[in-house]
Design a protein around this motif. Sequence first.
Motif, PDB file in Angstrom:
ATOM      1  N   PRO A  46     -30.065   6.469 -37.824  1.00 26.16           N
ATOM      2  CA  PRO A  46     -31.165   7.256 -36.658  1.00 26.16           C
ATOM      3  C   PRO A  46     -30.639   7.396 -35.516  1.00 26.16           C
ATOM      4  O   PRO A  46     -30.697   8.305 -34.608  1.00 26.16           O
ATOM      5  CB  PRO A  46     -32.447   6.410 -36.644  1.00 26.16           C
ATOM      6  CG  PRO A  46     -32.390   5.665 -37.975  1.00 26.16           C
ATOM      7  CD  PRO A  46     -31.156   5.346 -38.200  1.00 26.16           C
ATOM      8  N   ASP A  47     -29.806   6.369 -34.843  1.00 27.74           N
ATOM      9  CA  ASP A  47     -29.062   6.521 -33.407  1.00 27.74           C
ATOM     10  C   ASP A  47     -27.793   7.398 -33.463  1.00 27.74           C
ATOM     11  O   ASP A  47     -27.067   7.468 -32.494  1.00 27.74           O
ATOM     12  CB  ASP A  47     -28.967   5.139 -32.869  1.00 27.74           C
ATOM     13  CG  ASP A  47     -28.069   4.096 -33.652  1.00 27.74           C
ATOM     14  OD1 ASP A  47     -27.301   4.727 -34.775  1.00 27.74           O
ATOM     15  OD2 ASP A  47     -27.677   3.133 -33.249  1.00 27.74           O
ATOM     16  N   LEU A  48     -27.284   8.034 -34.903  1.00 32.10           N
ATOM     17  CA  LEU A  48     -26.163   8.396 -34.950  1.00 32.10           C
ATOM     18  C   LEU A  48     -24.643   7.673 -34.738  1.00 32.10           C
ATOM     19  O   LEU A  48     -23.827   8.408 -34.446  1.00 32.10           O
ATOM     20  CB  LEU A  48     -26.289   9.902 -34.357  1.00 32.10           C
ATOM     21  CG  LEU A  48     -27.569  10.478 -34.289  1.00 32.10           C
ATOM     22  CD1 LEU A  48     -27.238  11.883 -33.433  1.00 32.10           C
ATOM     23  CD2 LEU A  48     -27.583  10.938 -35.838  1.00 32.10           C
ATOM     24  N   ARG A  49     -25.060   6.311 -34.789  1.00 27.47           N
ATOM     25  CA  ARG A  49     -23.687   5.730 -34.256  1.00 27.47           C
ATOM     26  C   ARG A  49     -22.964   5.124 -35.794  1.00 27.47           C
ATOM     27  O   ARG A  49     -21.712   4.896 -35.336  1.00 27.47           O
ATOM     28  CB  ARG A  49     -24.331   4.398 -33.687  1.00 27.47           C
ATOM     29  CG  ARG A  49     -25.029   4.381 -32.479  1.00 27.47           C
ATOM     30  CD  ARG A  49     -24.156   4.690 -31.252  1.00 27.47           C
ATOM     31  NE  ARG A  49     -24.794   4.680 -29.989  1.00 27.47           N
ATOM     32  CZ  ARG A  49     -24.369   4.255 -28.859  1.00 27.47           C
ATOM     33  NH1 ARG A  49     -23.175   3.905 -28.935  1.00 27.47           N
ATOM     34  NH2 ARG A  49     -25.055   4.668 -27.853  1.00 27.47           N
ATOM     35  N   ILE A  50     -23.306   5.212 -36.559  1.00 28.09           N
ATOM     36  CA  ILE A  50     -22.926   5.112 -37.965  1.00 28.09           C
ATOM     37  C   ILE A  50     -23.008   5.985 -38.945  1.00 28.09           C
ATOM     38  O   ILE A  50     -24.067   6.441 -39.322  1.00 28.09           O
ATOM     39  CB  ILE A  50     -23.204   3.491 -38.536  1.00 28.09           C
ATOM     40  CG1 ILE A  50     -22.992   2.514 -37.533  1.00 28.09           C
ATOM     41  CG2 ILE A  50     -22.605   3.253 -39.871  1.00 28.09           C
ATOM     42  CD1 ILE A  50     -23.521   1.056 -37.803  1.00 28.09           C
ATOM     43  N   ALA A  51     -21.808   6.497 -39.552  1.00 29.76           N
ATOM     44  CA  ALA A  51     -21.786   7.411 -40.744  1.00 29.76           C
ATOM     45  C   ALA A  51     -21.341   6.646 -41.861  1.00 29.76           C
ATOM     46  O   ALA A  51     -20.228   6.314 -41.994  1.00 29.76           O
ATOM     47  CB  ALA A  51     -20.858   8.476 -40.278  1.00 29.76           C
ATOM     48  N   LEU A  86     -16.183  17.843 -32.577  1.00 26.08           N
ATOM     49  CA  LEU A  86     -17.796  18.086 -32.645  1.00 26.08           C
ATOM     50  C   LEU A  86     -18.083  17.494 -31.207  1.00 26.08           C
ATOM     51  O   LEU A  86     -17.355  16.830 -30.702  1.00 26.08           O
ATOM     52  CB  LEU A  86     -18.263  17.124 -33.614  1.00 26.08           C
ATOM     53  CG  LEU A  86     -18.054  17.313 -35.343  1.00 26.08           C
ATOM     54  CD1 LEU A  86     -18.633  16.363 -36.028  1.00 26.08           C
ATOM     55  CD2 LEU A  86     -18.394  18.722 -35.486  1.00 26.08           C
ATOM     56  N   ASP A  87     -19.047  18.253 -30.845  1.00 25.05           N
ATOM     57  CA  ASP A  87     -19.650  18.015 -29.590  1.00 25.05           C
ATOM     58  C   ASP A  87     -20.734  17.009 -29.562  1.00 25.05           C
ATOM     59  O   ASP A  87     -21.991  17.291 -29.670  1.00 25.05           O
ATOM     60  CB  ASP A  87     -19.976  19.399 -28.912  1.00 25.05           C
ATOM     61  CG  ASP A  87     -20.660  19.338 -27.410  1.00 25.05           C
ATOM     62  OD1 ASP A  87     -20.036  18.294 -26.982  1.00 25.05           O
ATOM     63  OD2 ASP A  87     -21.590  19.795 -26.961  1.00 25.05           O
ATOM     64  N   LEU A  88     -20.343  15.586 -29.415  1.00 24.47           N
ATOM     65  CA  LEU A  88     -21.142  14.541 -29.657  1.00 24.47           C
ATOM     66  C   LEU A  88     -20.838  13.801 -28.663  1.00 24.47           C
ATOM     67  O   LEU A  88     -19.810  13.559 -28.285  1.00 24.47           O
ATOM     68  CB  LEU A  88     -20.993  14.164 -30.898  1.00 24.47           C
ATOM     69  CG  LEU A  88     -21.181  14.543 -32.245  1.00 24.47           C
ATOM     70  CD1 LEU A  88     -20.950  13.782 -33.577  1.00 24.47           C
ATOM     71  CD2 LEU A  88     -22.657  14.991 -32.316  1.00 24.47           C
ATOM     72  N   ARG A  89     -22.171  13.111 -28.256  1.00 27.88           N
ATOM     73  CA  ARG A  89     -21.909  12.090 -26.902  1.00 27.88           C
ATOM     74  C   ARG A  89     -21.161  10.869 -27.483  1.00 27.88           C
ATOM     75  O   ARG A  89     -20.386  10.238 -26.812  1.00 27.88           O
ATOM     76  CB  ARG A  89     -23.271  11.487 -26.441  1.00 27.88           C
ATOM     77  CG  ARG A  89     -23.236  10.523 -25.437  1.00 27.88           C
ATOM     78  CD  ARG A  89     -24.524  10.384 -24.802  1.00 27.88           C
ATOM     79  NE  ARG A  89     -25.094  11.634 -24.235  1.00 27.88           N
ATOM     80  CZ  ARG A  89     -26.339  11.713 -23.579  1.00 27.88           C
ATOM     81  NH1 ARG A  89     -26.878  10.818 -23.842  1.00 27.88           N
ATOM     82  NH2 ARG A  89     -26.622  12.825 -23.320  1.00 27.88           N
ATOM     83  N   HIS A  90     -21.693  10.340 -28.669  1.00 27.20           N
ATOM     84  CA  HIS A  90     -21.146   9.158 -29.239  1.00 27.20           C
ATOM     85  C   HIS A  90     -20.554   9.569 -30.718  1.00 27.20           C
ATOM     86  O   HIS A  90     -21.185  10.052 -31.388  1.00 27.20           O
ATOM     87  CB  HIS A  90     -21.975   7.883 -29.499  1.00 27.20           C
ATOM     88  CG  HIS A  90     -22.622   7.634 -28.215  1.00 27.20           C
ATOM     89  ND1 HIS A  90     -21.903   6.653 -27.329  1.00 27.20           N
ATOM     90  CD2 HIS A  90     -23.855   7.803 -27.555  1.00 27.20           C
ATOM     91  CE1 HIS A  90     -22.528   6.715 -26.266  1.00 27.20           C
ATOM     92  NE2 HIS A  90     -23.869   7.161 -26.449  1.00 27.20           N
ATOM     93  N   ILE A  91     -19.445   9.213 -31.012  1.00 27.42           N
ATOM     94  CA  ILE A  91     -18.768   9.603 -32.227  1.00 27.42           C
ATOM     95  C   ILE A  91     -19.158   8.525 -33.080  1.00 27.42           C
ATOM     96  O   ILE A  91     -18.821   7.168 -32.795  1.00 27.42           O
ATOM     97  CB  ILE A  91     -17.145   9.827 -32.312  1.00 27.42           C
ATOM     98  CG1 ILE A  91     -16.796  10.817 -31.161  1.00 27.42           C
ATOM     99  CG2 ILE A  91     -16.440  10.119 -33.663  1.00 27.42           C
ATOM    100  CD1 ILE A  91     -17.407  12.285 -31.503  1.00 27.42           C
TER     101      ILE A  91
END
Length: 123
Positions: A46-51, A86-91
């Motif tokens: 949910p925090d987009l930190r782990i894919a 990609l335009d992401l704050r955290h990859i």
Amino acid sequence: MKSKRSYSRATRVAQNILEVAASLLMSEVKDPRIEHVQLNEVKLTPDLRIAKVYYILIDSDKFDEEAQTGLESCAGFVRRQLGDRLDLRHIPEIHFIWDESVHEGRRIEKLLSEIKYSDEEEK
């Protein structure tokens, strides 16, 4: 309403990661251990930190340690490229996971066809 919005963002980001990562593995990563890898799905925390990037092997139904090692060795490269594209704050951290669901689906299909065949023989 906030959760619906974050869900759609996570879905969009996951789809973008899948497209970029698949393209990278096909065209820019020259590791023979991953020649038969096909990426299926990306699930983000949910925090987009782990894919979690799920994959299958095109020519095999079994887990291949070499393919897993090859994917793990290129995870840093894939992550850096995601950062550039990609335009992401955290990859997110990239974790490659063998997708057992495809193997299980094929096993179930085989069992069902065997049941159907045995039912037809009884008639």
